[in-house]
Design a protein around this motif. Structure first.
Motif, PDB file in Angstrom:
ATOM      1  N   ALA A   8     -28.380 -15.131 -13.464  1.00  0.00           N
ATOM      2  CA  ALA A   8     -29.358 -15.868 -14.270  1.00  0.00           C
ATOM      3  C   ALA A   8     -28.944 -17.336 -14.411  1.00  0.00           C
ATOM      4  CB  ALA A   8     -29.511 -15.226 -15.641  1.00  0.00           C
ATOM      5  N   GLN A   9     -27.637 -17.566 -14.599  1.00  0.00           N
ATOM      6  CA  GLN A   9     -27.153 -18.945 -14.726  1.00  0.00           C
ATOM      7  C   GLN A   9     -27.312 -19.696 -13.403  1.00  0.00           C
ATOM      8  OE1 GLN A   9     -23.371 -17.558 -16.362  1.00  0.00           O
ATOM      9  NE2 GLN A   9     -23.567 -19.115 -17.946  1.00  0.00           N
ATOM     10  N   LEU A  10     -27.020 -19.007 -12.305  1.00  0.00           N
ATOM     11  CA  LEU A  10     -27.174 -19.642 -10.989  1.00  0.00           C
ATOM     12  C   LEU A  10     -28.631 -20.019 -10.733  1.00  0.00           C
ATOM     13  CD1 LEU A  10     -24.685 -17.505  -8.911  1.00  0.00           C
ATOM     14  CD2 LEU A  10     -24.596 -19.990  -9.165  1.00  0.00           C
ATOM     15  N   THR A  11     -29.538 -19.141 -11.143  1.00  0.00           N
ATOM     16  CA  THR A  11     -30.968 -19.436 -11.009  1.00  0.00           C
ATOM     17  C   THR A  11     -31.341 -20.633 -11.875  1.00  0.00           C
ATOM     18  OG1 THR A  11     -31.444 -17.116 -10.564  1.00  0.00           O
ATOM     19  CG2 THR A  11     -33.298 -18.476 -11.244  1.00  0.00           C
ATOM     20  N   GLY A  12     -30.770 -20.673 -13.082  1.00  0.00           N
ATOM     21  CA  GLY A  12     -31.025 -21.801 -13.980  1.00  0.00           C
ATOM     22  C   GLY A  12     -30.551 -23.115 -13.389  1.00  0.00           C
ATOM     23  N   ILE A  13     -29.377 -23.079 -12.760  1.00  0.00           N
ATOM     24  CA  ILE A  13     -28.826 -24.274 -12.120  1.00  0.00           C
ATOM     25  C   ILE A  13     -29.746 -24.723 -10.996  1.00  0.00           C
ATOM     26  CG2 ILE A  13     -26.965 -25.092 -10.596  1.00  0.00           C
ATOM     27  CD1 ILE A  13     -25.102 -23.160 -12.270  1.00  0.00           C
ATOM     28  N   LYS A  14     -30.128 -23.759 -10.174  1.00  0.00           N
ATOM     29  CA  LYS A  14     -31.003 -24.067  -9.043  1.00  0.00           C
ATOM     30  C   LYS A  14     -32.311 -24.698  -9.532  1.00  0.00           C
ATOM     31  CE  LYS A  14     -33.502 -21.809  -5.363  1.00  0.00           C
ATOM     32  NZ  LYS A  14     -34.011 -20.531  -4.909  1.00  0.00           N
ATOM     33  N   ASN A  15     -32.864 -24.132 -10.613  1.00  0.00           N
ATOM     34  CA  ASN A  15     -34.109 -24.670 -11.160  1.00  0.00           C
ATOM     35  C   ASN A  15     -33.927 -26.082 -11.704  1.00  0.00           C
ATOM     36  OD1 ASN A  15     -35.354 -22.282 -10.488  1.00  0.00           O
ATOM     37  ND2 ASN A  15     -35.266 -21.421 -12.541  1.00  0.00           N
ATOM     38  N   ARG A  16     -32.787 -26.309 -12.364  1.00  0.00           N
ATOM     39  CA  ARG A  16     -32.510 -27.644 -12.910  1.00  0.00           C
ATOM     40  C   ARG A  16     -32.385 -28.687 -11.815  1.00  0.00           C
ATOM     41  NH1 ARG A  16     -28.558 -26.114 -16.692  1.00  0.00           N
ATOM     42  NH2 ARG A  16     -27.004 -27.472 -15.770  1.00  0.00           N
ATOM     43  N   LEU A  17     -31.829 -28.258 -10.674  1.00  0.00           N
ATOM     44  CA  LEU A  17     -31.655 -29.194  -9.562  1.00  0.00           C
ATOM     45  C   LEU A  17     -32.983 -29.530  -8.892  1.00  0.00           C
ATOM     46  CD1 LEU A  17     -28.404 -27.780  -7.944  1.00  0.00           C
ATOM     47  CD2 LEU A  17     -28.640 -29.979  -9.120  1.00  0.00           C
ATOM     48  N   ASN A  18     -34.009 -28.680  -9.139  1.00  0.00           N
ATOM     49  CA  ASN A  18     -35.345 -28.979  -8.648  1.00  0.00           C
ATOM     50  C   ASN A  18     -35.331 -29.217  -7.132  1.00  0.00           C
ATOM     51  OD1 ASN A  18     -38.038 -29.321  -9.041  1.00  0.00           O
ATOM     52  ND2 ASN A  18     -37.906 -31.427  -9.789  1.00  0.00           N
ATOM     53  N   LEU A  19     -34.805 -28.249  -6.400  1.00  0.00           N
ATOM     54  CA  LEU A  19     -34.615 -28.400  -4.961  1.00  0.00           C
ATOM     55  C   LEU A  19     -35.931 -28.437  -4.199  1.00  0.00           C
ATOM     56  CD1 LEU A  19     -31.697 -25.827  -4.429  1.00  0.00           C
ATOM     57  CD2 LEU A  19     -31.507 -28.290  -4.785  1.00  0.00           C
ATOM     58  N   THR A  20     -35.954 -29.254  -3.159  1.00  0.00           N
ATOM     59  CA  THR A  20     -37.092 -29.281  -2.245  1.00  0.00           C
ATOM     60  C   THR A  20     -36.958 -28.083  -1.300  1.00  0.00           C
ATOM     61  OG1 THR A  20     -35.927 -30.549  -0.554  1.00  0.00           O
ATOM     62  CG2 THR A  20     -37.048 -31.822  -2.270  1.00  0.00           C
ATOM     63  N   PRO A  21     -38.037 -27.703  -0.608  1.00  0.00           N
ATOM     64  CA  PRO A  21     -37.927 -26.586   0.348  1.00  0.00           C
ATOM     65  C   PRO A  21     -36.840 -26.839   1.397  1.00  0.00           C
ATOM     66  CG  PRO A  21     -40.230 -27.106  -0.038  1.00  0.00           C
ATOM     67  CD  PRO A  21     -39.428 -28.164  -0.749  1.00  0.00           C
ATOM     68  N   GLU A  22     -36.696 -28.079   1.812  1.00  0.00           N
ATOM     69  CA  GLU A  22     -35.663 -28.442   2.789  1.00  0.00           C
ATOM     70  C   GLU A  22     -34.266 -28.206   2.216  1.00  0.00           C
ATOM     71  OE1 GLU A  22     -33.863 -30.116   6.250  1.00  0.00           O
ATOM     72  OE2 GLU A  22     -35.836 -29.239   5.878  1.00  0.00           O
ATOM     73  N   GLN A  23     -34.080 -28.533   0.934  1.00  0.00           N
ATOM     74  CA  GLN A  23     -32.780 -28.374   0.283  1.00  0.00           C
ATOM     75  C   GLN A  23     -32.471 -26.905  -0.024  1.00  0.00           C
ATOM     76  OE1 GLN A  23     -33.593 -30.952  -3.031  1.00  0.00           O
ATOM     77  NE2 GLN A  23     -32.402 -32.644  -2.179  1.00  0.00           N
ATOM     78  N   GLU A  24     -33.525 -26.132  -0.256  1.00  0.00           N
ATOM     79  CA  GLU A  24     -33.369 -24.722  -0.634  1.00  0.00           C
ATOM     80  C   GLU A  24     -32.522 -23.939   0.361  1.00  0.00           C
ATOM     81  OE1 GLU A  24     -35.169 -22.252  -2.732  1.00  0.00           O
ATOM     82  OE2 GLU A  24     -36.179 -23.672  -4.034  1.00  0.00           O
ATOM     83  N   ARG A  25     -32.613 -24.295   1.644  1.00  0.00           N
ATOM     84  CA  ARG A  25     -31.926 -23.474   2.650  1.00  0.00           C
ATOM     85  C   ARG A  25     -30.412 -23.567   2.538  1.00  0.00           C
ATOM     86  NH1 ARG A  25     -31.346 -26.358   7.866  1.00  0.00           N
ATOM     87  NH2 ARG A  25     -31.726 -28.562   7.437  1.00  0.00           N
ATOM     88  N   TYR A  26     -29.894 -24.588   1.871  1.00  0.00           N
ATOM     89  CA  TYR A  26     -28.446 -24.702   1.660  1.00  0.00           C
ATOM     90  C   TYR A  26     -27.972 -23.877   0.463  1.00  0.00           C
ATOM     91  CZ  TYR A  26     -28.799 -28.766   4.747  1.00  0.00           C
ATOM     92  OH  TYR A  26     -29.042 -29.592   5.806  1.00  0.00           O
ATOM     93  N   TRP A  27     -28.923 -23.514  -0.392  1.00  0.00           N
ATOM     94  CA  TRP A  27     -28.547 -22.929  -1.678  1.00  0.00           C
ATOM     95  C   TRP A  27     -27.850 -21.574  -1.588  1.00  0.00           C
ATOM     96  CZ3 TRP A  27     -27.248 -24.608  -6.125  1.00  0.00           C
ATOM     97  CH2 TRP A  27     -27.110 -23.720  -7.195  1.00  0.00           C
ATOM     98  N   PRO A  28     -28.342 -20.610  -0.761  1.00  0.00           N
ATOM     99  CA  PRO A  28     -27.706 -19.282  -0.759  1.00  0.00           C
ATOM    100  C   PRO A  28     -26.202 -19.329  -0.483  1.00  0.00           C
ATOM    101  CG  PRO A  28     -29.785 -19.199   0.411  1.00  0.00           C
ATOM    102  CD  PRO A  28     -29.527 -20.644   0.114  1.00  0.00           C
ATOM    103  N   ALA A  29     -25.776 -20.160   0.445  1.00  0.00           N
ATOM    104  CA  ALA A  29     -24.343 -20.262   0.770  1.00  0.00           C
ATOM    105  C   ALA A  29     -23.553 -20.837  -0.403  1.00  0.00           C
ATOM    106  CB  ALA A  29     -24.149 -21.128   2.013  1.00  0.00           C
ATOM    107  N   ILE A  30     -24.139 -21.793  -1.093  1.00  0.00           N
ATOM    108  CA  ILE A  30     -23.475 -22.412  -2.242  1.00  0.00           C
ATOM    109  C   ILE A  30     -23.384 -21.413  -3.394  1.00  0.00           C
ATOM    110  CG2 ILE A  30     -23.692 -24.233  -3.998  1.00  0.00           C
ATOM    111  CD1 ILE A  30     -25.106 -25.867  -1.710  1.00  0.00           C
ATOM    112  N   ALA A  31     -24.497 -20.739  -3.667  1.00  0.00           N
ATOM    113  CA  ALA A  31     -24.527 -19.744  -4.744  1.00  0.00           C
ATOM    114  C   ALA A  31     -23.508 -18.636  -4.475  1.00  0.00           C
ATOM    115  CB  ALA A  31     -25.935 -19.164  -4.899  1.00  0.00           C
ATOM    116  N   ALA A  32     -23.394 -18.233  -3.208  1.00  0.00           N
ATOM    117  CA  ALA A  32     -22.447 -17.165  -2.848  1.00  0.00           C
ATOM    118  C   ALA A  32     -21.016 -17.559  -3.191  1.00  0.00           C
ATOM    119  CB  ALA A  32     -22.565 -16.845  -1.359  1.00  0.00           C
TER     120      ALA A  32
END
Length: 98
Positions: A8-32
């Motif tokens: 839930a916190q990771l999702t909150g962080i991701k939402n706060r960062l307001n990622l673009t679709p292009e940026q989103e693809r980097y997120w799973p590796a970072i979250a992991a």
């Protein structure tokens, strides 16, 4: 668990960062990698308990290879959010130059 960040916190962080679709693809590796951070509880000589963040299970090379292109693509607002987050988590030393 001793995990520093819940899903839930990771999702909150991701939402706060307001990622673009292009940026989103980097997120799973970072979250992991962020998921591998744990609290290490310690007691000092006086028996005072402190919790520090243990990043030993994190693959810093992996985090950087995913994190660097993401951070480079951040606008100023995203950069500020991210810096605040890194400071809050106390992982500046793990991420030099970000």
């Amino acid at each position: 668990s001793n995990a520093v960040l819940s899903d839930a916190q990771l999702t909150g962080i991701k939402n706060r960062l307001n990622l673009t679709p292009e940026q989103e693809r980097y997120w799973p590796a970072i979250a992991a990698e962020l998921r591998k951070m744990e609290y290490r509880k310690e007691a000092d000589a006086q028996g005072v308990h402190t919790a520090s963040v243990d990043t030993s299970k994190m693959d810093m090379a992996k985090l950087k290879s995913a994190g660097l292109p993401l951070v480079m693509s951040f606008d100023d607002e995203q950069k500020d959010q991210f810096k605040g987050l890194v400071h809050l988590l106390g992982i500046e030393s793990a991420l030099p130059g970000l």
